[in-house]
Design a protein around this motif. Sequence first.
Motif, PDB file in Angstrom:
ATOM      1  N   GLU A   1      55.438 -47.897  23.556  1.00  0.00           N
ATOM      2  CA  GLU A   1      56.732 -48.445  23.135  1.00  0.00           C
ATOM      3  C   GLU A   1      56.547 -49.811  22.486  1.00  0.00           C
ATOM      4  O   GLU A   1      57.284 -50.173  21.571  1.00  0.00           O
ATOM      5  N   GLY A   2      55.568 -50.574  22.984  1.00  0.00           N
ATOM      6  CA  GLY A   2      55.258 -51.846  22.347  1.00  0.00           C
ATOM      7  C   GLY A   2      55.499 -53.096  23.162  1.00  0.00           C
ATOM      8  O   GLY A   2      55.383 -54.204  22.642  1.00  0.00           O
ATOM      9  N   LEU A   3      55.832 -52.966  24.457  1.00  0.00           N
ATOM     10  CA  LEU A   3      55.987 -54.155  25.290  1.00  0.00           C
ATOM     11  C   LEU A   3      54.654 -54.919  25.306  1.00  0.00           C
ATOM     12  O   LEU A   3      53.610 -54.318  25.444  1.00  0.00           O
ATOM     13  N   ASN A   4      54.588 -56.188  25.222  1.00  0.00           N
ATOM     14  CA  ASN A   4      55.589 -57.201  24.954  1.00  0.00           C
ATOM     15  C   ASN A   4      55.246 -57.855  23.608  1.00  0.00           C
ATOM     16  O   ASN A   4      54.893 -59.031  23.543  1.00  0.00           O
ATOM     17  N   ASP A   5      55.355 -57.074  22.565  1.00  0.00           N
ATOM     18  CA  ASP A   5      55.086 -57.519  21.202  1.00  0.00           C
ATOM     19  C   ASP A   5      56.421 -57.540  20.466  1.00  0.00           C
ATOM     20  O   ASP A   5      56.885 -56.503  19.991  1.00  0.00           O
ATOM     21  N   PRO A   6      57.071 -58.691  20.371  1.00  0.00           N
ATOM     22  CA  PRO A   6      58.434 -58.749  19.834  1.00  0.00           C
ATOM     23  C   PRO A   6      58.530 -58.274  18.393  1.00  0.00           C
ATOM     24  O   PRO A   6      57.707 -58.623  17.550  1.00  0.00           O
ATOM     25  N   GLY A   7      59.538 -57.448  18.121  1.00  0.00           N
ATOM     26  CA  GLY A   7      59.833 -57.028  16.762  1.00  0.00           C
ATOM     27  C   GLY A   7      60.860 -57.944  16.137  1.00  0.00           C
ATOM     28  O   GLY A   7      61.202 -58.994  16.686  1.00  0.00           O
ATOM     29  N   THR A   8      61.392 -57.555  14.997  1.00  0.00           N
ATOM     30  CA  THR A   8      62.351 -58.403  14.288  1.00  0.00           C
ATOM     31  C   THR A   8      63.794 -57.999  14.529  1.00  0.00           C
ATOM     32  O   THR A   8      64.708 -58.697  14.116  1.00  0.00           O
ATOM     33  N   ASP A   9      64.010 -56.873  15.227  1.00  0.00           N
ATOM     34  CA  ASP A   9      65.374 -56.353  15.377  1.00  0.00           C
ATOM     35  C   ASP A   9      65.794 -56.224  16.834  1.00  0.00           C
ATOM     36  O   ASP A   9      66.679 -55.446  17.161  1.00  0.00           O
ATOM     37  N   GLY A  10      65.128 -56.982  17.712  1.00  0.00           N
ATOM     38  CA  GLY A  10      65.477 -56.917  19.131  1.00  0.00           C
ATOM     39  C   GLY A  10      64.703 -55.882  19.908  1.00  0.00           C
ATOM     40  O   GLY A  10      64.783 -55.844  21.137  1.00  0.00           O
ATOM     41  N   THR A  11      63.955 -55.002  19.218  1.00  0.00           N
ATOM     42  CA  THR A  11      63.098 -54.042  19.900  1.00  0.00           C
ATOM     43  C   THR A  11      61.675 -54.596  19.928  1.00  0.00           C
ATOM     44  O   THR A  11      61.407 -55.692  19.449  1.00  0.00           O
ATOM     45  N   PHE A  12      60.774 -53.818  20.509  1.00  0.00           N
ATOM     46  CA  PHE A  12      59.376 -54.212  20.516  1.00  0.00           C
ATOM     47  C   PHE A  12      58.646 -53.525  19.366  1.00  0.00           C
ATOM     48  O   PHE A  12      58.975 -52.416  18.966  1.00  0.00           O
ATOM     49  N   ARG A  13      57.625 -54.179  18.859  1.00  0.00           N
ATOM     50  CA  ARG A  13      56.836 -53.647  17.756  1.00  0.00           C
ATOM     51  C   ARG A  13      55.669 -52.836  18.320  1.00  0.00           C
ATOM     52  O   ARG A  13      55.734 -51.635  18.401  1.00  0.00           O
ATOM     53  N   GLY A  14      54.600 -53.478  18.723  1.00  0.00           N
ATOM     54  CA  GLY A  14      53.495 -52.784  19.377  1.00  0.00           C
ATOM     55  C   GLY A  14      52.494 -52.163  18.416  1.00  0.00           C
ATOM     56  O   GLY A  14      52.692 -52.085  17.213  1.00  0.00           O
TER      57      GLY A  14
END
Length: 255
Positions: free
Chosen positions: A16-29
Amino acid sequence: MSGYRSFVALGDSFTEGLNDPGTDGTFRGWADRVAERLAELDPEFRYANLAVRGKLIDQIVEHQVPRAVGMRPDLVSFCAGGNDLLRPGSDPDRMAKKLAGAVRDLRASGAEVLLFTGVDPRDTPIMRRARGTFAIFYMHVRSISELYGCRLVDQWSMQGLRDWRAWSDDRLHMNEEGHRMVAAKVCEVLGIGSDGDWRKAWPPRDRVDPRLKRREDMQWVREHLGPWVVRRLRGRSSGDDLDPKRPDLTTLRGV
């Protein structure tokens, strides 16, 4: 062109990408990062990410694998088992049988499958007690990968991931740098190339005062380990009632 026109990522918080912050409030990963690289090579490339934090291998096999089979992508990544292995009494042999059946179904759909070993937990105070159990499961993953002709991302050998600077404060999820390293390794395994390098050489760290280290450990127990144990005792998961962040195969235009 990479040869991969569609990619479905399956798993838990790692994918899912925790804890790599994305730009839209979700995680990137790492998976999003790899998908972005594949989209650079093919504008028509499509990507779905069905991973949800906290999921056990049985839940992933039951709910995510059939959806991936139905999508008939060129590439499927499957990384699971970490949440199971952290639970007392986990059975790596039974888990491996479950994984093998899922991989068999995915390969029968025509997809290329990407599997992962986990990071060596010997530097983690609590998880290192179960190091033998982790090692047994990951040996099974290697065997399954060879048996079914999968590609394997060996995180156990990635020495840079043993440094705490690749991890977030909860000590269970990688930070931005950790996900970047994994993405670079995945790109290498897939043979698609990238600007990154997974062979991270961290600069030396100053010696940590043992008293400060003990205070940090106690704070981690209060803020992260304690709540995790309480959720498990209550039969709850951090991913309960959460939907996948990318449930359908779509292009990455505008992302």
